[in-house]
Design a protein around this motif. Structure first.
Motif, PDB file in Angstrom:
ATOM      1  N   THR A  20      81.009  14.887 -12.936  1.00 43.59           N
ATOM      2  CA  THR A  20      82.270  15.576 -13.030  1.00 43.59           C
ATOM      3  C   THR A  20      82.472  16.398 -14.342  1.00 43.59           C
ATOM      4  N   ALA A  47      86.825  19.189 -13.802  1.00 42.69           N
ATOM      5  CA  ALA A  47      87.449  18.330 -12.795  1.00 42.69           C
ATOM      6  C   ALA A  47      88.879  18.109 -12.831  1.00 42.69           C
ATOM      7  N   ARG A  48      89.894  18.141 -11.804  1.00 40.33           N
ATOM      8  CA  ARG A  48      91.081  17.941 -11.684  1.00 40.33           C
ATOM      9  C   ARG A  48      91.617  16.506 -11.386  1.00 40.33           C
ATOM     10  N   TYR A  49      92.422  15.840 -12.002  1.00 41.19           N
ATOM     11  CA  TYR A  49      93.127  14.867 -11.904  1.00 41.19           C
ATOM     12  C   TYR A  49      93.671  14.853 -10.437  1.00 41.19           C
ATOM     13  N   THR A  50      93.573  13.670  -9.614  1.00 38.14           N
ATOM     14  CA  THR A  50      94.128  13.834  -8.389  1.00 38.14           C
ATOM     15  C   THR A  50      95.520  13.052  -8.404  1.00 38.14           C
ATOM     16  N   PRO A  58      97.895  11.407 -16.022  1.00 39.36           N
ATOM     17  CA  PRO A  58      96.815  10.629 -16.367  1.00 39.36           C
ATOM     18  C   PRO A  58      96.970  10.017 -17.381  1.00 39.36           C
ATOM     19  N   ARG A  91      91.077   7.827 -13.991  1.00 36.56           N
ATOM     20  CA  ARG A  91      91.095   8.905 -13.463  1.00 36.56           C
ATOM     21  C   ARG A  91      90.321   9.289 -12.369  1.00 36.56           C
ATOM     22  N   GLU A 100      89.037  12.007  -9.663  1.00 36.65           N
ATOM     23  CA  GLU A 100      88.981  13.285  -9.923  1.00 36.65           C
ATOM     24  C   GLU A 100      88.576  14.025  -8.630  1.00 36.65           C
ATOM     25  N   ASP A 121      77.971  15.977  -8.082  1.00 33.61           N
ATOM     26  CA  ASP A 121      79.375  16.139  -8.506  1.00 33.61           C
ATOM     27  C   ASP A 121      79.678  17.176  -9.685  1.00 33.61           C
ATOM     28  N   SER A 169      86.258  13.930  -4.411  1.00 35.30           N
ATOM     29  CA  SER A 169      87.097  12.868  -4.769  1.00 35.30           C
ATOM     30  C   SER A 169      86.812  11.577  -3.647  1.00 35.30           C
ATOM     31  N   ASN A 228      94.322  13.085  -0.350  1.00 33.87           N
ATOM     32  CA  ASN A 228      94.876  12.438  -1.923  1.00 33.87           C
ATOM     33  C   ASN A 228      96.302  12.654  -2.125  1.00 33.87           C
TER      34      ASN A 228
END
Ligand SMILES: Cc1cc2nc3c(=O)[nH]c(=O)nc-3n(C[C@H](O)[C@H](O)[C@H](O)COP(=O)(O)OP(=O)(O)OC[C@H]3O[C@@H](n4cnc5c(N)ncnc54)[C@H](O)[C@@H]3O)c2cc1C
Length: 422
Positions: A170, A185-188, A243, A288, A290, A308, A314, A367
């Motif tokens: 990621t 990558a985006r934090y969930t 985060p 995190r 992601e 990834d 995720s 998520n």
């Protein structure tokens, strides 16, 4: 494209189409095995100094992942490690069942395994196939020429090949070398914790014949009995809107995270009992969780992404590794059949993008639900049983994901211009 005598300052030499595979996690080794099967010459470069054997928690390889691994001759071996995935039971967090998903009868069962077991199999197969893995090689840059591509590593060495595959996860370096504006990558909004407990679940769950997911009062809890009856594997997805610093999360220590999990799941059953007997030493934290947003450029010049680095859906999908190995096999098939690498990369993207983005979008919805507050949780409890009896039947939801198979022997056709434009 150079065809022989490619050299490097790290001492490796090669003939034929030499492919530098950056990343020795899951996608990298499987890409290397598939490329070798396709007649190319892969070399794997991994940033860490030693193999990841022995670390990394537990996860599931789904039937589609096993199908892709079978293409590189690993279906039976990986299908024999860990334990089979039984029916998935969705619970209300009080011990009550909201819905149950049996697997599809005509498909092999997925496998739950320690990540380390999979690494071990992959590393052994690379060694058996004579595929070189170079440890301690952190890619920091590339130079592309008319004849090949040279990778630069943090230790000052270089390696040259015809193509470079970014299987570097990621936080991919290759992704930004392909496109400096590529999304990160985006934090969930979720933090992951998991481990083992000596608590023995009653009935079939205790024999490892079912896998359970419960939307608890304050956090999501997953668990299953170990097949040898010795206890329970568990994980918790904890809503954490901002985060936390990964170092901070690790510095708190496993005992503190276990204390927090016990507090969060104090009103949930059987989570409370599982956590009461959980062993802090077996725990892993994932600061995190992601997801990769849609990546506009999957390839540029001699570089291409796999796993990834380009499509992390995720952990909620249970599909990250399975999609990574599918992509690895498809990339090799495209390079086998389309000698022009630009055409091969375009065909690969056209084959993979719709599938992985659909699965990622579905996981993102899960998520959001996991990260929601008490009202969202209550709505889930009311809606889930109806949804799963109607539009979320296993045939509709599982078949397209788990039933997907790659036909290795089928020739790949070049992608049409409309699809390659991305
Ligand atoms: C908590 C959690 C649970 C999960 N559960 C599941 C599950 O049940 N089922 C499932 O299918 N998936 C699951 N996943 C997702 C799965 O782990 C990933 O999709 C899978 O590991 C992707 O493999 P990869 O090889 O693409 O990336 P990675 O496994 O991240 O490997 C990337 C490798 O590249 C190396 N690397 C990075 N940068 C460089 C560089 N610059 N130079 C050289 N090497 C580099 C890294 O050290 C690493 O070894 C889960 C993930 C998490 C976090």
């Amino acid at each position: 494209m150079s065809t022989n005598g490619t050299t490097s300052t790290d001492g490796t030499t090669g003939t034929g189409r030499r492919v530098l595979v950056v990343g020795g996690g899951i996608a990298g080794p499987v890409t290397a095995l598939a490329l070798r099967k396709a007649g190319l010459e892969p070399v794997v470069f991994e940033a860490y100094r030693t193999s990841a054997e022995g670390i990394g928690g537990t996860f599931m390889i789904a039937p589609n992942g096993l199908g892709a691994l079978a293409v590189v001759g690993l279906g039976e071996e990986v299908g024999g490690i860990g334990q089979p995935v039984g029916p998935m039971v969705i619970e209300d967090g009080k011990g009550g069942v909201l819905a149950e998903f049996a697997g599809l009868d005509d498909l092999p069962r997925g496998r739950l395994m320690r990540r380390a077991e999979l690494y071990e199999v992959l590393q052994r197969r690379l060694a058996e196939d004579g595929i070189e893995v170079r440890w301690g090689k952190r890619l920091v840059g590339v130079e592309e020429g008319a004849d090949g591509i040279t990778a630069r590593f943090a230790d000052g060495t270089t390696a040259t090949g015809d193509l470079l595959v970014g299987a570097d996860g990621t936080g991919s370096t290759v992704r930004t070398l392909i496109d400096p504006a590529a999304p990160a990558a985006r934090y969930t909004g979720l933090l992951g914790v998991g481990g083992y407990s000596s608590y023995r679940l009653p009935g079939r769950a205790g024999r490892g014949e079912s896998v359970h997911f419960a939307n608890g009062a304050r956090a999501f809890f997953g668990y299953w009995g170990l097949a040898d009856g010795s206890g329970t594997a568990w994980f918790s997805n904890i809503p954490q809107p901002e985060p936390l610093d990964p170092e901070e999360v690790r510095a708190l220590g496993a005992a503190e995270w276990l204390r927090r999990c016990r507090e969060l799941h104090a009103d949930d059953l059987p989570a409370r009992e599982v956590l009461r007997m959980a062993d802090a030493r077996s725990m892993e934290t994932f600061p995190r969780l992601e997801i990769m947003p849609s990546v506009p450029r999957w390839h540029r010049g001699r570089m291409v992404l796999v796993g990834d680095s380009v499509h992390a859906p995720s952990n909620s999908s249970g599909q990250g590794a399975s999609l990574a190995v599918e992509s690895a096999v498809e990339l090799a098939r495209c390079l086998r059949d389309l000698p022009d690498h630009t055409a091969a990369f375009a065909a690969y993207e056209a084959l993979r993008r719709p599938r992985v983005e659909k699965i990622a979008a579905d996981a993102a919805r899960t998520n959001n639900q996991k990260a929601s507050g008490p009202v969202g949780r209550m709505v889930f409890r009311l809606v889930a049983p109806i949804a799963m009896r109607t539009f979320m039947s296993p045939e509709r939801t599982l078949r397209p994901v788990h039933g997907y198979r790659i036909d290795w022997d089928r020739r790949v056709a070049p992608a049409g211009p409309a699809v390659t434009a991305a």
